[in-house]
Design an enzyme around this catalytic site. Structure first.
Site, PDB file in Angstrom:
ATOM      1  N   HIS A   6      58.536-114.855   1.836  1.00 48.62           N
ATOM      2  CA  HIS A   6      58.851-113.501   2.303  1.00 48.62           C
ATOM      3  C   HIS A   6      57.603-112.627   2.162  1.00 48.62           C
ATOM      4  CE1 HIS A   6      59.099-112.106  -1.863  1.00 48.62           C
ATOM      5  NE2 HIS A   6      59.963-113.055  -2.130  1.00 48.62           N
TER       6      HIS A   6
ATOM      7  N   HIS B 207      55.324-112.521  -0.929  1.00 45.40           N
ATOM      8  CA  HIS B 207      54.342-113.598  -1.099  1.00 45.40           C
ATOM      9  C   HIS B 207      53.154-113.375  -0.162  1.00 45.40           C
ATOM     10  CE1 HIS B 207      58.328-115.748  -1.785  1.00 45.40           C
ATOM     11  NE2 HIS B 207      57.767-115.702  -2.981  1.00 45.40           N
TER      12      HIS B 207
ATOM     13  N   CYS C 266      63.775-118.280 -19.619  1.00 41.64           N
ATOM     14  CA  CYS C 266      64.202-117.739 -18.319  1.00 41.64           C
ATOM     15  C   CYS C 266      63.670-118.660 -17.227  1.00 41.64           C
ATOM     16  CB  CYS C 266      63.688-116.317 -18.091  1.00 41.64           C
ATOM     17  SG  CYS C 266      63.979-115.774 -16.378  1.00 41.64           S
TER      18      CYS C 266
ATOM     19  N   CYS D 112      61.400-116.813 -14.589  1.00 39.14           N
ATOM     20  CA  CYS D 112      59.986-116.627 -14.979  1.00 39.14           C
ATOM     21  C   CYS D 112      59.328-117.955 -15.354  1.00 39.14           C
ATOM     22  CB  CYS D 112      59.859-115.723 -16.200  1.00 39.14           C
ATOM     23  SG  CYS D 112      60.530-114.091 -16.018  1.00 39.14           S
TER      24      CYS D 112
ATOM     25  N   CYS E 260      67.174-111.284 -18.307  1.00 42.95           N
ATOM     26  CA  CYS E 260      65.777-111.041 -17.947  1.00 42.95           C
ATOM     27  C   CYS E 260      65.750-109.917 -16.916  1.00 42.95           C
ATOM     28  CB  CYS E 260      65.173-112.310 -17.349  1.00 42.95           C
ATOM     29  SG  CYS E 260      63.673-111.979 -16.426  1.00 42.95           S
TER      30      CYS E 260
ATOM     31  N   HIS F  93      64.659-110.908 -13.277  1.00 46.21           N
ATOM     32  CA  HIS F  93      65.462-111.826 -12.450  1.00 46.21           C
ATOM     33  C   HIS F  93      66.957-111.589 -12.530  1.00 46.21           C
ATOM     34  CE1 HIS F  93      61.567-113.898 -12.715  1.00 46.21           C
ATOM     35  NE2 HIS F  93      61.847-114.206 -11.463  1.00 46.21           N
TER      36      HIS F  93
ATOM     37  N   LYS G 290      61.805-105.062  -7.067  1.00 50.46           N
ATOM     38  CA  LYS G 290      60.891-105.999  -6.425  1.00 50.46           C
ATOM     39  C   LYS G 290      61.623-106.797  -5.348  1.00 50.46           C
ATOM     40  CE  LYS G 290      58.355-110.173  -7.699  1.00 50.46           C
ATOM     41  NZ  LYS G 290      58.601-111.356  -8.493  1.00 50.46           N
TER      42      LYS G 290
ATOM     43  N   LYS H 274      63.873-113.265  -3.771  1.00 48.89           N
ATOM     44  CA  LYS H 274      65.117-113.966  -3.498  1.00 48.89           C
ATOM     45  C   LYS H 274      66.127-113.787  -4.632  1.00 48.89           C
ATOM     46  CE  LYS H 274      68.030-116.608  -1.516  1.00 48.89           C
ATOM     47  NZ  LYS H 274      68.029-117.837  -0.820  1.00 48.89           N
TER      48      LYS H 274
HETATM   49  N1  MSP Z   1      54.257-120.057  -9.106  1.00 47.35           N
HETATM   50  C1  MSP Z   1      53.924-118.862  -9.795  1.00 47.35           C
HETATM   51  C2  MSP Z   1      52.422-118.578  -9.706  1.00 47.35           C
HETATM   52  C3  MSP Z   1      51.546-119.655 -10.225  1.00 47.35           C
HETATM   53  S1  MSP Z   1      49.864-119.248 -10.002  1.00 47.35           S
HETATM   54  C4  MSP Z   1      49.026-120.354 -10.886  1.00 47.35           C
HETATM   55  C5  MSP Z   1      54.687-117.686  -9.196  1.00 47.35           C
HETATM   56  N2  MSP Z   1      55.142-117.851  -7.956  1.00 47.35           N
HETATM   57  S2  MSP Z   1      55.987-116.778  -7.135  1.00 47.35           S
HETATM   58  O1  MSP Z   1      56.235-117.393  -5.858  1.00 47.35           O
HETATM   59  O2  MSP Z   1      57.121-116.365  -7.884  1.00 47.35           O
HETATM   60  O3  MSP Z   1      55.094-115.499  -7.005  1.00 47.35           O
HETATM   61  C6  MSP Z   1      53.807-115.627  -6.455  1.00 47.35           C
HETATM   62  C7  MSP Z   1      53.130-114.290  -6.283  1.00 47.35           C
HETATM   63  O4  MSP Z   1      53.866-113.509  -5.361  1.00 47.35           O
HETATM   64  C8  MSP Z   1      53.019-113.487  -7.582  1.00 47.35           C
HETATM   65  O5  MSP Z   1      51.713-112.942  -7.671  1.00 47.35           O
HETATM   66  C9  MSP Z   1      54.021-112.393  -7.377  1.00 47.35           C
HETATM   67  O6  MSP Z   1      53.638-111.215  -8.057  1.00 47.35           O
HETATM   68  C10 MSP Z   1      53.934-112.205  -5.880  1.00 47.35           C
HETATM   69  N3  MSP Z   1      55.090-111.517  -5.365  1.00 47.35           N
HETATM   70  C11 MSP Z   1      56.354-112.008  -5.167  1.00 47.35           C
HETATM   71  N4  MSP Z   1      57.137-110.973  -4.755  1.00 47.35           N
HETATM   72  C12 MSP Z   1      56.415-109.832  -4.686  1.00 47.35           C
HETATM   73  C13 MSP Z   1      56.638-108.539  -4.219  1.00 47.35           C
HETATM   74  N5  MSP Z   1      57.818-108.118  -3.858  1.00 47.35           N
HETATM   75  N6  MSP Z   1      55.558-107.702  -4.130  1.00 47.35           N
HETATM   76  C14 MSP Z   1      54.280-108.116  -4.390  1.00 47.35           C
HETATM   77  N7  MSP Z   1      54.041-109.324  -4.827  1.00 47.35           N
HETATM   78  C15 MSP Z   1      55.102-110.117  -5.214  1.00 47.35           C
HETATM   79  O7  MSP Z   1      54.795-116.683  -9.846  1.00 47.35           O
END
Ligand code: MSP
Length: 504
Positions: free
Chosen positions: A17, A20, A125, A128, A142, A145, A294, A297
């Site tokens: 989304h 990411h 969690c 996380c 948490c 989440h 935030k 999902k």
């Molecule tokens: N798999 C771990 C990261 C491992 S890096 C060695 C993870 N994955 S994640 O898919 O949950 O998140 C990846 C990145 O997307 C994180 O930096 C997270 O902050 C970012 N984002 C996910 N949703 C977000 C928003 N709504 N806004 C901005 N960034 C966010 O964590």
């Protein structure tokens, strides 16, 4: 100069989304900009596959974890392309090259005496993928989440993080820009000063992950497995070259604020323990929020801004992402603003400026761009120096603002000079020449400066002005326009589209 830029690797328990795509867009803008400056830049992104939550989603779907991740990998591999990003390599943590490297990496830490065996009990969690203290929970859940953590008690291998408090503080002392922005540096530093607890580097009883080399009943903790991707990818991205020599430690890691501790504390400590240098910088950005929460999902409020790339094009979404949220801060996003920015800023400010300029050249000068001098040289030159500084400090929003100031200046210039009146006065042709040259020169510099943000649109602007070709940064300066002919009124850069009434 060499430059290595990464994105976090994304959990594949879900589909991509805009949250990411946000870091991927930001990283791609910076990489493209650095390449314009002639730097040798490597850009890594990819997916984090060994999480417990990934394993559980696979179970729910009646698939093996490997079959599940193989099935969803394609959607993630397409993510960069959907937002116009071009990574140098896409890593999957289930790659053999990665798994082998993770084993070597933890073995080095073990051999260096920083790993010991113990029993751990605590609240975990799965969102996380982290143990939590009671004090971090809100109503037993948490807060990130909205789920209750699970009680886990197991024999694990522990990493002696506590032994790295001093070395980490030294690193923070020596390198005040190790973490940016400043308030994040302070947050990470305070965490280290507060005392570091050893953490469990392995998980028992989960078959999905990279086996601990000296204890095959346990797998490497998913966060250690994931962080190591930044190094492992360099060892096998190119078949016959170990890129660590070229790109380590000049690594820059942009990340979201939720994963600050892992990147600013655990990662440099793990590297030091394994005998590597820490990366050059971690840049921590904020969240895109919807109604203060935030987008994600687990909270069920995914906004399909990504889907809008099909309506407005990837450049528009890149522009919107850089523009709407001051990079580094949190912000509420509003999907309506995509259409607004498309029409007003991209369509009117930029698109119309090009249409008017090219139409006037076609009409008044028979399609010819003549040599001349830019009357707004100082404004143009300022963009070249200022944007560079701003992007070095990850001020993506500020840099875009600087470029837009010039766009607005050029629009005002048209109104001030009234070229349609100058064209009527045949006694003063040089005035019109100067106006037209200034507009072309300004727009040309704008296009080169914008190329990192709008990689599809920028070449179209240059082409329409007869200035196609060189995107190098030194061209973001005045008086670089070459004489050209055959200029025709340009087609609209951002034609009107039917705005979708509701997010899909
Ligand atoms: N798999 C771990 C990261 C491992 S890096 C060695 C993870 N994955 S994640 O898919 O949950 O998140 C990846 C990145 O997307 C994180 O930096 C997270 O902050 C970012 N984002 C996910 N949703 C977000 C928003 N709504 N806004 C901005 N960034 C966010 O964590």
């Amino acid at each position: 100069m060499r430059f290595y830029l990464t994105t976090p690797i994304y959990y594949v328990n879900d589909r991509p989304h805009i949250g990411h795509a946000y870091t991927t867009i930001a990283a791609d803008i910076v990489v493209r900009h650095r390449r314009q400056r002639g730097e040798d830049a490597f850009f890594l992104t990819g997916v984090d596959e060994h999480a417990t939550k990934v394993f559980r989603v696979a179970e729910q779907q009646g698939l093996t974890a490997q079959a599940y991740v193989d099935g969803i990998a394609g959607a993630w591999r397409d993510l960069p392309g959907r937002v116009g990003a071009e990574p140098s390599f896409f890593i999957r943590t289930s790659d053999e090259g990665h798994k082998g490297f993770v084993q070597d990496f933890v073995q080095r830490i073990y051999d260096n005496g920083h790993i010991y065996e113990d029993v751990y009990a605590g609240l975990y969690c799965v969102g996380c993928e982290e143990f939590k203290n009671e004090s971090e929970l809100v109503d037993g859940k948490c807060p990130d989440h909205d789920i209750a953590p699970e009680w886990i008690e197991e024999r694990n291998w522990f990493f002696r993080l506590s032994a790295f408090q001093e070395p980490l503080l030294r690193l923070y002392d020596e390198r005040p820009d190790f973490v940016r922005p400043d308030f994040r540096y302070n947050e990470a530093r305070r965490f280290i000063e507060g005392g570091l607890q050893d953490f469990s580097l392995s998980r028992a009883g989960q078959p999905w992950g990279v086996p601990i080399p000296w204890d095959q009943d346990q797998v490497v903790y998913v966060w250690v497995d994931a962080l190591v991707n930044y190094l492992s990818a360099l060892t096998y991205a190119h078949e016959r070259e170990d890129l660590r020599d070229r790109y380590w430690p000049v690594a820059h890691h942009p990340i979201g604020k939720d994963i600050l501790r892992f990147h600013c504390v655990f990662w440099p400590a793990l590297l030091l323990a394994a005998g590597y240098e820490p990366p050059q910088q971690v840049f921590v950005h904020g969240f895109l929020n919807l109604s203060g929460r935030k987008i994600g999902k687990s909270l069920g409020n995914v906004v399909d801004v990504l889907g809008l790339t099909e309506v407005y094009g990837s450049d528009t979404i890149r522009y919107w992402a850089a523009r709407s949220v001051s990079f580094g801060q949190d912000a509420d996003v509003d999907i309506e603003t995509v259409n607004e920015r498309y029409e007003r800023e991209l369509g009117n400010d930029l698109g119309n400026l090009l249409s008017r300029t090219t139409a006037m050249i076609a009409r008044y000068r028979d399609g010819q761009v003549l040599d001349g001098r830019c009357a707004l040289a100082a404004d143009v030159d300022r963009v070249g120096t200022r944007v560079r500084e701003q992007l070095d400090g990850w001020d993506l929003t500020g840099a875009l603002d600087t470029i837009w100031e010039l766009v607005r200046r050029l629009n005002r210039y048209v109104e001030e000079r009234k070229p349609w009146e100058q064209a009527k006065d045949e006694t003063r042709p040089s005035e019109l020449d100067e106006t037209l040259y200034t507009l072309v020169d300004g727009l040309r510099a704008v296009a080169v400066a914008l190329a990192a943000y709008l990689p599809e649109t920028a070449p179209l602007i240059l082409q329409a002005l007869g200035q196609a070709g060189d995107l190098s940064w030194e061209n973001v300066a005045a008086d670089r326009t070459r004489p050209a002919e055959g200029i025709e009124p340009a087609a609209p850069l951002f034609p009107r589209v039917e705005a979708p009434t509701r997010a899909a």
